[in-house]
Design a protein around this motif. Structure first.
Motif, PDB file in Angstrom:
ATOM      1  N   ASP A  15      -6.564  -1.845   6.493  1.00  0.00           N
ATOM      2  CA  ASP A  15      -5.646  -1.026   6.307  1.00  0.00           C
ATOM      3  C   ASP A  15      -4.357  -1.534   5.859  1.00  0.00           C
ATOM      4  N   ASP A  16      -4.088  -2.931   6.107  1.00  0.00           N
ATOM      5  CA  ASP A  16      -2.692  -3.574   5.629  1.00  0.00           C
ATOM      6  C   ASP A  16      -3.187  -3.541   4.105  1.00  0.00           C
ATOM      7  N   LEU A  17      -4.354  -3.869   3.610  1.00  0.00           N
ATOM      8  CA  LEU A  17      -4.653  -3.930   2.238  1.00  0.00           C
ATOM      9  C   LEU A  17      -4.354  -2.478   1.472  1.00  0.00           C
TER      10      LEU A  17
ATOM     11  N   TRP B 149     -10.523   3.818  -3.754  1.00  0.00           N
ATOM     12  CA  TRP B 149     -10.455   3.695  -2.395  1.00  0.00           C
ATOM     13  C   TRP B 149      -9.204   3.732  -1.815  1.00  0.00           C
ATOM     14  N   ALA B 150      -8.163   3.046  -2.372  1.00  0.00           N
ATOM     15  CA  ALA B 150      -6.617   3.371  -1.964  1.00  0.00           C
ATOM     16  C   ALA B 150      -5.866   4.321  -2.355  1.00  0.00           C
ATOM     17  N   TRP B 151      -6.069   4.719  -3.740  1.00  0.00           N
ATOM     18  CA  TRP B 151      -5.079   5.943  -4.217  1.00  0.00           C
ATOM     19  C   TRP B 151      -5.833   7.296  -3.856  1.00  0.00           C
ATOM     20  N   GLU B 152      -7.113   7.157  -4.463  1.00  0.00           N
ATOM     21  CA  GLU B 152      -7.795   8.635  -4.384  1.00  0.00           C
ATOM     22  C   GLU B 152      -8.297   8.629  -3.017  1.00  0.00           C
ATOM     23  N   GLY B 153      -8.165   7.574  -2.095  1.00  0.00           N
ATOM     24  CA  GLY B 153      -8.768   7.779  -0.829  1.00  0.00           C
ATOM     25  C   GLY B 153     -10.199   7.883  -0.528  1.00  0.00           C
ATOM     26  N   LEU B 154     -10.962   7.673  -1.530  1.00  0.00           N
ATOM     27  CA  LEU B 154     -12.517   8.028  -1.356  1.00  0.00           C
ATOM     28  C   LEU B 154     -13.437   6.956  -0.743  1.00  0.00           C
ATOM     29  N   SER B 155     -14.187   7.578  -0.030  1.00  0.00           N
ATOM     30  CA  SER B 155     -15.241   6.901   0.873  1.00  0.00           C
ATOM     31  C   SER B 155     -16.128   6.146  -0.039  1.00  0.00           C
ATOM     32  N   LEU B 174     -16.940  -3.119  -3.190  1.00  0.00           N
ATOM     33  CA  LEU B 174     -15.626  -2.907  -2.667  1.00  0.00           C
ATOM     34  C   LEU B 174     -15.193  -4.197  -1.662  1.00  0.00           C
ATOM     35  N   HIS B 175     -16.050  -4.595  -0.821  1.00  0.00           N
ATOM     36  CA  HIS B 175     -16.078  -5.532   0.162  1.00  0.00           C
ATOM     37  C   HIS B 175     -15.990  -6.602  -0.641  1.00  0.00           C
ATOM     38  N   ARG B 176     -16.457  -6.915  -1.903  1.00  0.00           N
ATOM     39  CA  ARG B 176     -16.210  -8.199  -2.319  1.00  0.00           C
ATOM     40  C   ARG B 176     -14.957  -8.143  -3.162  1.00  0.00           C
ATOM     41  N   ALA B 177     -14.516  -7.038  -3.758  1.00  0.00           N
ATOM     42  CA  ALA B 177     -13.059  -6.622  -4.200  1.00  0.00           C
ATOM     43  C   ALA B 177     -11.913  -7.216  -3.302  1.00  0.00           C
ATOM     44  N   LYS B 178     -12.121  -6.505  -2.172  1.00  0.00           N
ATOM     45  CA  LYS B 178     -11.051  -6.380  -0.973  1.00  0.00           C
ATOM     46  C   LYS B 178     -10.792  -8.253  -0.546  1.00  0.00           C
ATOM     47  N   GLY B 179     -12.128  -8.691  -0.412  1.00  0.00           N
ATOM     48  CA  GLY B 179     -11.842 -10.450  -0.266  1.00  0.00           C
ATOM     49  C   GLY B 179     -11.496 -10.893  -1.405  1.00  0.00           C
ATOM     50  N   PRO B 193       6.714 -18.600  -1.748  1.00  0.00           N
ATOM     51  CA  PRO B 193       6.768 -18.137  -0.512  1.00  0.00           C
ATOM     52  C   PRO B 193       8.135 -17.711  -0.224  1.00  0.00           C
ATOM     53  N   ASP B 194       8.116 -16.515   0.313  1.00  0.00           N
ATOM     54  CA  ASP B 194       9.522 -15.614   0.511  1.00  0.00           C
ATOM     55  C   ASP B 194       9.427 -15.253   1.874  1.00  0.00           C
ATOM     56  N   PRO B 195      10.161 -15.474   2.708  1.00  0.00           N
ATOM     57  CA  PRO B 195      10.080 -14.975   3.960  1.00  0.00           C
ATOM     58  C   PRO B 195      10.490 -13.349   4.184  1.00  0.00           C
ATOM     59  N   ARG B 196      11.022 -12.954   3.031  1.00  0.00           N
ATOM     60  CA  ARG B 196      11.330 -11.632   3.185  1.00  0.00           C
ATOM     61  C   ARG B 196      10.130 -10.649   2.765  1.00  0.00           C
ATOM     62  N   ARG B 197       8.924 -11.306   2.254  1.00  0.00           N
ATOM     63  CA  ARG B 197       8.092 -10.579   1.653  1.00  0.00           C
ATOM     64  C   ARG B 197       7.118 -10.177   3.057  1.00  0.00           C
ATOM     65  N   THR B 198       6.619  -8.811   3.104  1.00  0.00           N
ATOM     66  CA  THR B 198       5.565  -8.605   4.038  1.00  0.00           C
ATOM     67  C   THR B 198       4.404  -8.444   3.338  1.00  0.00           C
ATOM     68  N   GLY B 199       3.396  -8.376   4.240  1.00  0.00           N
ATOM     69  CA  GLY B 199       2.155  -8.245   3.610  1.00  0.00           C
ATOM     70  C   GLY B 199       0.810  -8.611   4.252  1.00  0.00           C
ATOM     71  N   THR B 200      -0.066  -9.002   3.408  1.00  0.00           N
ATOM     72  CA  THR B 200      -1.564  -9.414   3.998  1.00  0.00           C
ATOM     73  C   THR B 200      -1.608 -11.124   4.307  1.00  0.00           C
ATOM     74  N   GLY B 201      -0.548 -11.523   3.890  1.00  0.00           N
ATOM     75  CA  GLY B 201      -0.690 -13.316   4.009  1.00  0.00           C
ATOM     76  C   GLY B 201      -1.344 -13.509   5.358  1.00  0.00           C
ATOM     77  N   ARG B 202      -2.159 -14.411   5.479  1.00  0.00           N
ATOM     78  CA  ARG B 202      -2.646 -14.959   6.577  1.00  0.00           C
ATOM     79  C   ARG B 202      -1.936 -15.995   7.146  1.00  0.00           C
ATOM     80  N   GLY B 203      -0.375 -15.909   6.973  1.00  0.00           N
ATOM     81  CA  GLY B 203       0.384 -17.058   7.667  1.00  0.00           C
ATOM     82  C   GLY B 203       0.204 -18.250   7.044  1.00  0.00           C
ATOM     83  N   LYS B 204       0.356 -18.110   5.860  1.00  0.00           N
ATOM     84  CA  LYS B 204       0.562 -19.355   4.987  1.00  0.00           C
ATOM     85  C   LYS B 204       2.119 -20.122   5.242  1.00  0.00           C
TER      86      LYS B 204
END
Lengths: 228, 207
Positions: A15-17, B149-155, B174-179, B193-204
């Motif tokens: 979901d975050d992605l 997947w993200a914009w058109e919201g398709l399964s 899709l799984h590979r692309a996300k990865g 790195p910028d502390p103001r950025r939010t997102g999906t970083g795994r805590g670098k």
């Protein structure tokens, strides 16, 4: 490993992605739309089953909701009618040797390719003509200068001598107009040995003076309509 | 209609009862008009996300023409993914300069709210330079499944209908692309790195 993961499970942690990608959506929360009038015009054009030429915009029958119009491929006539039997252009062998059409004359010249055009029937109540001009003629798919080789009942066969546009057929078969068409919309009367300029599209002959006995004036219109 | 601007939810397509297409020309036209009524919004947004306004208008016209001619093939219950697939093909033709020669004379007019940005103008990652750089590392095919997947919201099965492949293939892709997107994002964020950025970083860790 090529087992497909269940995307259901993946969705929870993705979901975050997805949210990140959505923030990059060019449209974001904007809602661009189509101008409804332009959509209506386009829909009318593409659902019109006779698929007229783009320039045929003089439609007396045209008032009413989308879909009521029934335009004809007749240049430059106005008006609607139940379509006469329309024979589609076919190539190559159009004048069938084995045809069981009783009208077919046994003396008809054999040709390798042919073209068949019919004169559309016109509704006397609504048919009328606009003045012929190169602009009105230009959308024609087929146009040629030719001589009548034979007339048999309802069918005239012409031998094209010069093509302005369209398939190079060895012979073109044209249905002979009814008298009412001649009077109303200037359909030509084909005579053996006569020279004619013929234009058409979608298997139908263009009327209203677009098709007729050869004359310098008509040829000038053809040359202007089909340059090159 | 059921759809909303921005990210597509489920689009409710007017139920079409009875045989697929009847011999009644009027009924057929009315049925098609209802279909277009439901589809043209999502199709327009699909195109505007990926090309400029004029091309989107032309390609949407091309798409509607194909939809009309192939109306007997419309899969009931899956109209929109199928239509996206047609739009996708028409867009590809337009990009190759191969639009249909018998294209319609009528031109669609897109009414934008002022300032709308199309896919032609926007960087692929929008305002997020890390995302833009990360997406640039993916293949067009990967980007395509991600945007569907993200914009058109398709399964995955809907994406499969758009692309003409199996749902299984889409799931894998899709799984590979996300990865790969995650990995690329982490790499981009690690660079700057910028502390103001939010997102999906795994805590670098910041340096």
């Amino acid at each position: 490993m090529t087992t497909a993961p269940e995307d259901r499970d993946g969705d929870r942690s993705d979901d975050d992605l997805r949210a990140l990608l959505r923030r990059a959506d060019p449209l974001a929360d904007r809602d661009p739309r189509l101008d409804p009038a332009s959509l209506e015009v386009l829909m009318s054009e593409l659902t019109d089953t006779t698929r007229p030429a783009e320039h045929d915009r003089h439609d007396v029958d045209g008032v009413g909701p989308v879909g009521r119009r029934r335009r004809r491929w007749v240049v430059p006539a106005i008006g609607a009618a139940a379509a006469a039997a329309v024979l589609a252009f076919t190539v190559p062998a159009l004048l069938p040797a084995g045809s069981d059409d009783p009208v077919v004359s046994p003396t008809r010249p054999a040709v390798a390719t042919g073209l068949v055009l019919t004169v559309p029937s016109t509704d006397p109540l609504t048919a009328s003509c606009m003045a012929l001009s190169p602009e009105l003629l230009a959308p024609a798919q087929v146009a040629f200068d030719g001589t009548v080789a034979s007339v048999d009942g309802t069918t005239a066969v012409l031998t094209p001598t010069r093509w302005y546009r369209g398939e190079r057929a060895g012979a073109v078969e044209v249905t002979v107009p009814r008298e009412v068409d001649v009077a109303l919309v200037g359909a030509p009367r084909f005579e053996v040995g006569g020279r004619y300029l013929v234009a058409g599209g979608e298997g139908q002959v263009a009327l209203c003076g677009a098709t007729g006995a050869w004359s310098p004036e008509l040829e000038a219109v053809y040359r202007a309509a089909f340059p090159g | 209609m059921g759809d909303r601007p921005g990210h597509e939810g489920h689009v409710e397509v007017t139920e079409m009862a009875g045989p697929a297409w009847t011999d009644d020309a009027e009924a057929e036209r009315a049925r098609f008009e209802r279909l277009v009524g439901d589809l043209h919004g999502p199709l327009l947004r699909y195109l505007l996300r990926r090309t400029d306004r004029d091309t989107a208008a032309d390609v949407l016209g091309d798409t509607l023409l194909v939809l009309w001619r192939r109306r007997a093939d419309v899969p009931v219950g899956a109209e929109l993914p199928w239509a996206y697939g047609i739009a996708r093909g028409c867009l590809a033709n337009a990009r190759r300069g191969e639009r249909r020669r018998d294209a319609l004379a009528a031109r669609l007019v897109v009414v934008d709210p002022p300032g709308v940005v199309t896919g032609a103008d926007a960087a692929l990652g929008g305002d997020d330079p890390d995302l833009t750089a990360a997406l640039a590392r993916l293949t067009p095919t990967e980007v395509e499944v991600l945007t569907l997947w993200a914009w058109e919201g398709l399964s995955p099965s809907e994406i499969a209908a758009v692309l003409g492949v199996t749902a299984n293939a889409v799931s894998i892709r899709l799984h590979r692309a996300k990865g790969r997107l995650r990995t690329s994002l982490e790499a981009e964020r690690a660079k700057d790195p910028d502390p103001r950025r939010t997102g999906t970083g795994r805590g670098k860790e910041e340096r």
